[in-house]
Design a protein around this motif. Structure first.
Motif, PDB file in Angstrom:
ATOM      1  N   LEU A  39       0.847  -1.185   0.000  1.00 46.09           N
ATOM      2  CA  LEU A  39       0.000   0.000   0.000  1.00 46.09           C
ATOM      3  C   LEU A  39       0.883   1.235   0.000  1.00 46.09           C
ATOM      4  O   LEU A  39       1.923   1.265   0.663  1.00 46.09           O
ATOM      5  N   THR A  40       0.462   2.236  -0.739  1.00 44.77           N
ATOM      6  CA  THR A  40       1.058   3.564  -0.674  1.00 44.77           C
ATOM      7  C   THR A  40      -0.085   4.540  -0.460  1.00 44.77           C
ATOM      8  O   THR A  40      -1.247   4.232  -0.714  1.00 44.77           O
ATOM      9  N   SER A  41       0.258   5.743   0.011  1.00 42.57           N
ATOM     10  CA  SER A  41      -0.772   6.710   0.383  1.00 42.57           C
ATOM     11  C   SER A  41      -0.491   8.056  -0.267  1.00 42.57           C
ATOM     12  O   SER A  41       0.665   8.431  -0.476  1.00 42.57           O
ATOM     13  N   SER A  42      -1.552   8.801  -0.527  1.00 39.60           N
ATOM     14  CA  SER A  42      -1.410  10.159  -1.052  1.00 39.60           C
ATOM     15  C   SER A  42      -1.163  11.175   0.070  1.00 39.60           C
ATOM     16  O   SER A  42      -0.985  12.357  -0.209  1.00 39.60           O
ATOM     17  N   ALA A  43      -1.116  10.710   1.310  1.00 40.30           N
ATOM     18  CA  ALA A  43      -0.898  11.613   2.450  1.00 40.30           C
ATOM     19  C   ALA A  43       0.462  12.302   2.324  1.00 40.30           C
ATOM     20  O   ALA A  43       1.451  11.688   1.929  1.00 40.30           O
ATOM     21  N   ILE A  44       0.506  13.585   2.673  1.00 40.08           N
ATOM     22  CA  ILE A  44       1.770  14.326   2.630  1.00 40.08           C
ATOM     23  C   ILE A  44       2.263  14.667   4.040  1.00 40.08           C
ATOM     24  O   ILE A  44       3.314  15.277   4.200  1.00 40.08           O
ATOM     25  N   THR A  45       1.507  14.271   5.049  1.00 39.33           N
ATOM     26  CA  THR A  45       1.945  14.349   6.438  1.00 39.33           C
ATOM     27  C   THR A  45       1.676  12.984   7.070  1.00 39.33           C
ATOM     28  O   THR A  45       0.895  12.191   6.550  1.00 39.33           O
ATOM     29  N   LEU A  95      -4.485 -12.287  12.395  1.00 38.72           N
ATOM     30  CA  LEU A  95      -3.235 -12.929  11.998  1.00 38.72           C
ATOM     31  C   LEU A  95      -2.021 -12.032  12.192  1.00 38.72           C
ATOM     32  O   LEU A  95      -0.957 -12.497  12.600  1.00 38.72           O
ATOM     33  N   MET A  96      -2.139 -10.762  11.873  1.00 44.99           N
ATOM     34  CA  MET A  96      -1.017  -9.817  11.974  1.00 44.99           C
ATOM     35  C   MET A  96      -1.562  -8.418  12.194  1.00 44.99           C
ATOM     36  O   MET A  96      -2.666  -8.104  11.757  1.00 44.99           O
ATOM     37  N   GLY A  97      -0.761  -7.580  12.829  1.00 46.96           N
ATOM     38  CA  GLY A  97      -1.116  -6.185  13.012  1.00 46.96           C
ATOM     39  C   GLY A  97      -0.027  -5.291  12.439  1.00 46.96           C
ATOM     40  O   GLY A  97       1.150  -5.654  12.434  1.00 46.96           O
ATOM     41  N   PHE A  98      -0.429  -4.130  11.942  1.00 41.06           N
ATOM     42  CA  PHE A  98       0.497  -3.170  11.342  1.00 41.06           C
ATOM     43  C   PHE A  98       0.161  -1.774  11.853  1.00 41.06           C
ATOM     44  O   PHE A  98      -1.003  -1.414  11.931  1.00 41.06           O
ATOM     45  N   LYS A  99       1.165  -0.988  12.182  1.00 43.34           N
ATOM     46  CA  LYS A  99       1.017   0.443  12.442  1.00 43.34           C
ATOM     47  C   LYS A  99       1.730   1.134  11.298  1.00 43.34           C
ATOM     48  O   LYS A  99       2.924   0.946  11.096  1.00 43.34           O
ATOM     49  N   TRP A 100       1.009   1.945  10.532  1.00 44.51           N
ATOM     50  CA  TRP A 100       1.541   2.542   9.303  1.00 44.51           C
ATOM     51  C   TRP A 100       1.338   4.041   9.354  1.00 44.51           C
ATOM     52  O   TRP A 100       0.219   4.516   9.598  1.00 44.51           O
ATOM     53  N   GLU A 101       2.399   4.806   9.106  1.00 45.88           N
ATOM     54  CA  GLU A 101       2.322   6.271   9.110  1.00 45.88           C
ATOM     55  C   GLU A 101       1.881   6.848   7.769  1.00 45.88           C
ATOM     56  O   GLU A 101       1.582   8.027   7.676  1.00 45.88           O
ATOM     57  N   GLN A 102       1.928   6.088   6.710  1.00 46.76           N
ATOM     58  CA  GLN A 102       1.496   6.447   5.359  1.00 46.76           C
ATOM     59  C   GLN A 102       2.472   7.345   4.594  1.00 46.76           C
ATOM     60  O   GLN A 102       2.168   7.759   3.486  1.00 46.76           O
ATOM     61  N   LEU A 103       3.621   7.665   5.157  1.00 46.65           N
ATOM     62  CA  LEU A 103       4.595   8.477   4.411  1.00 46.65           C
ATOM     63  C   LEU A 103       5.481   7.617   3.513  1.00 46.65           C
ATOM     64  O   LEU A 103       6.090   8.123   2.572  1.00 46.65           O
ATOM     65  N   GLY A 104       5.559   6.352   3.795  1.00 51.98           N
ATOM     66  CA  GLY A 104       6.291   5.398   2.965  1.00 51.98           C
ATOM     67  C   GLY A 104       5.384   4.221   2.687  1.00 51.98           C
ATOM     68  O   GLY A 104       4.286   4.118   3.234  1.00 51.98           O
ATOM     69  N   PRO A 105       5.814   3.304   1.823  1.00 55.24           N
ATOM     70  CA  PRO A 105       4.965   2.156   1.493  1.00 55.24           C
ATOM     71  C   PRO A 105       4.856   1.166   2.649  1.00 55.24           C
ATOM     72  O   PRO A 105       5.750   1.070   3.485  1.00 55.24           O
ATOM     73  N   LEU A 106       3.750   0.466   2.687  1.00 56.43           N
ATOM     74  CA  LEU A 106       3.567  -0.683   3.572  1.00 56.43           C
ATOM     75  C   LEU A 106       3.667  -1.915   2.682  1.00 56.43           C
ATOM     76  O   LEU A 106       2.796  -2.144   1.836  1.00 56.43           O
ATOM     77  N   LEU A 107       4.739  -2.669   2.839  1.00 55.77           N
ATOM     78  CA  LEU A 107       4.986  -3.848   2.005  1.00 55.77           C
ATOM     79  C   LEU A 107       4.993  -5.082   2.888  1.00 55.77           C
ATOM     80  O   LEU A 107       5.740  -5.146   3.872  1.00 55.77           O
ATOM     81  N   HIS A 108       4.164  -6.058   2.539  1.00 55.80           N
ATOM     82  CA  HIS A 108       4.118  -7.337   3.248  1.00 55.80           C
ATOM     83  C   HIS A 108       4.416  -8.432   2.230  1.00 55.80           C
ATOM     84  O   HIS A 108       3.594  -8.697   1.346  1.00 55.80           O
ATOM     85  N   MET A 109       5.613  -9.009   2.329  1.00 55.54           N
ATOM     86  CA  MET A 109       6.042 -10.093   1.430  1.00 55.54           C
ATOM     87  C   MET A 109       6.614 -11.219   2.285  1.00 55.54           C
ATOM     88  O   MET A 109       7.822 -11.299   2.493  1.00 55.54           O
TER      89      MET A 109
END
Length: 147
Positions: A39-45, A95-109
């Motif tokens: 996931l990537t985000s359009s957020a700028i903050t 199954l899993m938890g993630f905390k994501w700030e949205q300034l960089g990608p969230l990659l799960h591989m």
């Protein structure tokens, strides 16, 4: 023989609802193995969000998405993929938890040993657990295998 499929997520609008599924993968007749997602985000903050990957025993009200075959010679997928379910289905195992700030990608591989499966008649979902402060556009992809 197994088949690999992708779904592109193109600027889907994630609202401020605190409980919604970003995507839902429904294993209809074949077992599905989740190979990964990004996931990537359009957020700028920094806009923190709590996500969790979980199984569900019923689906929500998401919008159907067109799956893409990795090998054009493979058949169409038997699984059903939906995005943005604002009324999620019945939760099961977290199954899993993630905390994501949205300034960089969230990659799960995950490595092959860590890949999560959904048996026929069950669902894998990426669920939002915290309300966003503003509606935000997310893009990315999900990849799975049907066996």
């Amino acid at each position: 023989m197994s088949r690999i499929y992708y779904v592109p997520l193109d600027d889907i609008q994630i609202t401020t609802d605190a409980d919604q599924d970003v995507w839902e993968l429904s294993a209809v007749t074949d077992k599905c193995v989740l190979h990964g997602f990004e996931l990537t985000s359009s957020a700028i903050t920094a806009l923190p969000v709590d996500l969790r990957l979980l199984r569900r025993s019923s689906t929500g009200n998401g919008a159907a998405v067109t799956e893409v075959r990795a090998n054009v010679d493979d058949s169409q997928p038997l699984a059903v993929f939906e995005q943005i379910a604002t009324v999620p289905g019945t939760p099961g195992d977290i199954l899993m938890g993630f905390k994501w700030e949205q300034l960089g990608p969230l990659l799960h591989m995950p490595t092959p040993e860590m890949r999560i499966t959904a048996d026929a008649g069950s669902y894998l979902c990426l669920n939002i657990q915290s309300a966003l402060s503003v509606t935000t556009g997310w893009s990315g992809w999900v990849c799975w295998e049907e066996i």
